[in-house]
Design a protein around this motif. Sequence first.
Motif, short mmCIF file in Angstrom:
data_model
loop_
_atom_site.label_atom_id
_atom_site.label_comp_id
_atom_site.label_asym_id
_atom_site.label_seq_id
_atom_site.Cartn_x
_atom_site.Cartn_y
_atom_site.Cartn_z
N TRP A 4 44.09 51.01 53.20
CA TRP A 4 45.29 50.19 53.35
C TRP A 4 46.49 51.08 53.59
N LEU A 7 46.54 52.32 57.06
CA LEU A 7 46.98 51.25 57.95
C LEU A 7 48.48 51.06 57.86
N ALA A 8 48.96 51.07 56.59
CA ALA A 8 50.38 50.86 56.38
C ALA A 8 51.18 51.97 57.05
N ILE A 55 46.75 43.78 59.63
CA ILE A 55 47.69 43.35 58.59
C ILE A 55 48.81 42.58 59.27
N HIS A 72 48.40 38.31 62.98
CA HIS A 72 47.90 38.27 61.61
C HIS A 72 48.92 37.63 60.67
N LEU A 118 47.52 38.42 48.37
CA LEU A 118 48.21 39.14 49.44
C LEU A 118 49.18 40.16 48.85
N ARG A 119 49.29 41.28 49.55
CA ARG A 119 50.31 42.26 49.16
C ARG A 119 51.40 42.27 50.23
N MET A 137 55.25 43.94 55.77
CA MET A 137 53.81 43.97 56.08
C MET A 137 53.08 43.13 55.05
N SER A 139 49.27 42.36 53.62
CA SER A 139 47.85 42.70 53.72
C SER A 139 47.02 41.85 52.75
N ASP A 140 45.83 41.54 53.21
CA ASP A 140 44.90 40.74 52.41
C ASP A 140 44.14 41.70 51.49
N ILE A 141 44.43 41.65 50.19
CA ILE A 141 43.77 42.57 49.27
C ILE A 141 42.83 41.81 48.33
#
Length: 385
Positions: A4, A7-8, A55, A72, A118-119, A137, A139-141
Motif C-alpha cells: 500500500w 502504491l501511495a 486506489i 476507483h 477504507l483508509r 487517496m 484504499s481498500d484495506i
Amino acid sequence: MTGWLALAGCAGVLIGVLLTRTISSRGEAKNSLQLETYHEVSDKRIAEAVRSLPIGLVLADESGEVIYRNAHANSYERGPRVSKALVRGHVKDLLAEAAQGNTEQLEVDLFGPPRLRLRFSGRPVVDADRQIGAAVMISDITEEHRIDQVRKDFVANVSHELKTPVGAMSILAETLSVADDPETVARLSGRIRKAATRLGETVDDLLTLSTIEASEPVEFVPLVVSDFVSEAIEMCRDEAQIYEVALSGAVQASGSSGGLQGSDQVSVLGNRPQLLSALNNLITNAIKYSAAGGDVVVGLERESEWVDIAVVDRGIGIPEKDLQRIFERFYRVDTARSRSTGGTGLGLSIVRHVALNHGGEVTVTSEEGKGSTFTMRLPVVGSGS
Ligand code: ADP
C-alpha cells in the motif's frame, strides 16, 4: 502494508505531475476542467496510470474545487446511500484539511453491502514552495484489516491457551509443596501431569500448524489414497477402543463395505505425514464426539477428478451457528466438553490447511444430536482405478 505504501508513493508522484499539468493546461476553460480535458492535454501514459491505480484518487485545485476523480474513487460512491455519503463526507473534510496544509489519515468502516474498511489519506500538493492543490487517496484495506485482526486474535488466544495450563500447574505445585498425605500427593501430581500433557499437545499442534502454514516446500509424491486412509484408521484404533466406538473403513465407489485395502487404487499427489495428521484429527474428533457404543466410518468415493475421504460419525453433532467457525484456530463449540475430551481447538485448522496445501478442501455437514460428516476432497493424479 508495504504494497500500500508503495502504491501511495507512486500515486503521490503521479498526483504532483497530474495537478501541475491540469492547472497549467486549464487556460480559459477554468470551470469545465474534467477528466476529459485532462485526457486531451496530458500525456496519455500518465493519464492511464492514474486512471487504473488500484486506489481511489480525488484531486482539488488551489481553490478547493474538485478537478479529478479516478475510476476507483468513483467506484466507492456506487454503494448504498449511507456509504456514498460517508465517502463523500470524508473526502470533503480531508480535502479541506489538506487545503490548510495538513496531512491526515483515517480509517472508516462501510457497512455496505459489501462491507469494507477504507483508509482515507489527505495531503496538500505542493509545487516548488507553492501549494497548488490537495489530494485524497482512498484504499481498500478490508483484507489487510481482517488478517491483522486474525493475527491479534491468534496471539491473544495462544496466550490464553498456554496461560491456563501453566496457571493450573503453578497452583497445583504450590498445593503439592505443603501436602503430606500420599493420596493427596498422588492426586495433585496426576493433575499436574494432565495439565503438562495438555500444554504439550497445544504446543505440538501449534508447531504442526505453523509448519503446514509456512508453505515450506515439502515433498509431494503419488500416494494411493486407500493406503494412507487405512494407516490413519489403524493409528486411531486405540483411541476408538478407549471411547468404546466401532471404527471401520468403507469404499463407496466399489460398493464394498468390507474395508479399504485393495478396493480402490486411486492416487493423489501428496505429503504422507500431512495427510495422516489431517485424517488423524478428523477420525479422533469423530471418536471423541461420539457416545460409547457409537460407530465411526471412514469412506472413500471417487468423483471424476476428485476423491472424497469422508469421516462419518453419529455423535453429538455441531449446531448450525458454529459450523462456519469450527475451522478457525482455537474455536470450540462447547469449551467445557472440548476441554474434557482434551481438545486443543487446533485440529480442524490443521485439516483445513492440509486440504488447501493439496489443492483440495474440507467441508462439513452436521446435525445436533445426530452426527457429523467431514469430507476432505483431494484432486486425483493419473488414473489408477
Ligand atoms: P478440538 O481439539 O477441540 O477437538 P478441533 O479444531 O479439532 O478442536 O475442533 C473444533 C471444534 O469443533 C471442537 O471443539 C468441537 O466442538 C467441534 N467438532 C469437531 N469435530 C467434531 C465432531 N466430529 N463432532 C462434533 N463436534 C466436533
